[in-house]
Enzyme design. Structure first.
Site, short mmCIF file in Angstrom:
data_model
loop_
_atom_site.label_atom_id
_atom_site.label_comp_id
_atom_site.label_asym_id
_atom_site.label_seq_id
_atom_site.Cartn_x
_atom_site.Cartn_y
_atom_site.Cartn_z
N CYS A 107 -10.74 -3.17 -9.67
CA CYS A 107 -9.61 -2.44 -9.35
C CYS A 107 -9.43 -1.43 -7.89
CB CYS A 107 -8.42 -2.00 -9.79
SG CYS A 107 -9.06 -0.16 -10.46
N ASP A 147 0.96 -1.69 0.06
CA ASP A 147 0.14 0.39 0.12
C ASP A 147 0.76 1.58 0.58
OD1 ASP A 147 -2.20 1.92 0.28
OD2 ASP A 147 -1.30 1.45 2.18
N ASP A 192 0.31 4.74 0.63
CA ASP A 192 -0.73 6.16 1.44
C ASP A 192 -0.69 5.14 3.55
OD1 ASP A 192 -0.77 7.54 -0.47
OD2 ASP A 192 -3.11 8.08 -0.60
N ASN A 241 -5.20 3.30 -3.83
CA ASN A 241 -6.76 2.74 -3.77
C ASN A 241 -6.53 5.25 -4.25
OD1 ASN A 241 -8.08 0.55 -3.56
ND2 ASN A 241 -8.58 0.98 -2.21
N GLN A 242 -6.83 4.61 -4.86
CA GLN A 242 -6.75 6.95 -4.81
C GLN A 242 -8.09 7.50 -5.54
OE1 GLN A 242 -4.38 8.50 -4.41
NE2 GLN A 242 -2.56 6.77 -3.62
N SER A 243 -8.98 7.24 -5.03
CA SER A 243 -10.56 7.87 -4.97
C SER A 243 -10.41 9.05 -4.58
CB SER A 243 -11.62 6.85 -3.70
OG SER A 243 -11.46 7.59 -2.20
MG LIG Z 1 -3.24 3.18 3.31
ZN LIG Z 2 -10.68 0.91 -9.41
#
Ligand SMILES: [Mg+2]
Ligand SMILES: [Zn+2]
Length: 177
Positions: free
Chosen positions: A108, A17, A19, A60-62
């Site tokens: 993803c 991961d 962050d 994850n970069q939502s």
């Molecule tokens: Mg994290």
């Molecule tokens: Zn995705």
């Protein structure tokens, strides 16, 4: 097609991961100048790399899907991280990100396996040979979903993880043990 054999005792592929695991979690980190390596992060990655592990980031970069920042903003943060790690003698083999918001229902966003699937196609490794490291239960859930060899949680309660560590140097020691 490369046949994968004898991987059991090989150095594992490490799925990291970003962050809260490699860099400080700034809650939708949007600007390159906010990138701040966590204590022992570079040292731990260097140790894993020297042990022969492939280092892959899945993040994850939502914030992109939510409209908080753009892909270009994200790419600047990724470039800054790569440069900071290069200064410390660490090279990430690959960085994979999910730009979607949870509402998109994509394949993803972790804990779904899409990012690992993409990485495995590119690097030709078996999911079971991975070690997953992250700071959230969803990272550990990803590890379970792909049948990872080991799931390590960093800076948090052990929960369903195989090991709980304070930093990536400790994680490197768990992988080597
Ligand atoms: Mg994290
Ligand atoms: Zn995705």
């Amino acid at each position: 097609m490369t046949k994968i054999t004898g991987t059991k005792n090989a150095a594992p592929v490490v799925i990291l991961d970003r962050d809260g695991t490699i860099i400080a979690d700034k809650n939708y980190l949007a600007r390159a100048e906010q990138v701040e390596l966590l204590p022992n992060a570079a040292a731990g990655l260097r140790q894993m790399q020297r042990a022969g592990c492939r280092l892959l980031v899945a993040t994850n970069q939502s914030g992109i899907g939510r409209g908080y920042f753009t892909v270009a903003d994200y790419e600047k943060t990724a470039a800054r991280l790569a440069a900071m790690l290069a200064d410390e003698g660490v090279r990430l083999d690959g960085v994979y990100y999910c730009p979607h918001s949870p509402a998109d229902g994509c394949a993803c966003r972790k804990p779904r396996a899409g990012l690992v699937e993409r990485a495995a196609r590119e690097w030709r490794f078996a999911w079971r040979d991975c070690v997953v490291i992250g700071d959230k239960p969803s990272d550990i859930e990803l590890g379970k979903n792909i049948g990872a060899r080991l799931s390590i949680i960093i800076g948090a309660e052990k929960g369903a993880a195989d090991a709980a560590v304070a930093d990536l140097v400790e994680a490197a020691a768990v992988i080597e043990s």
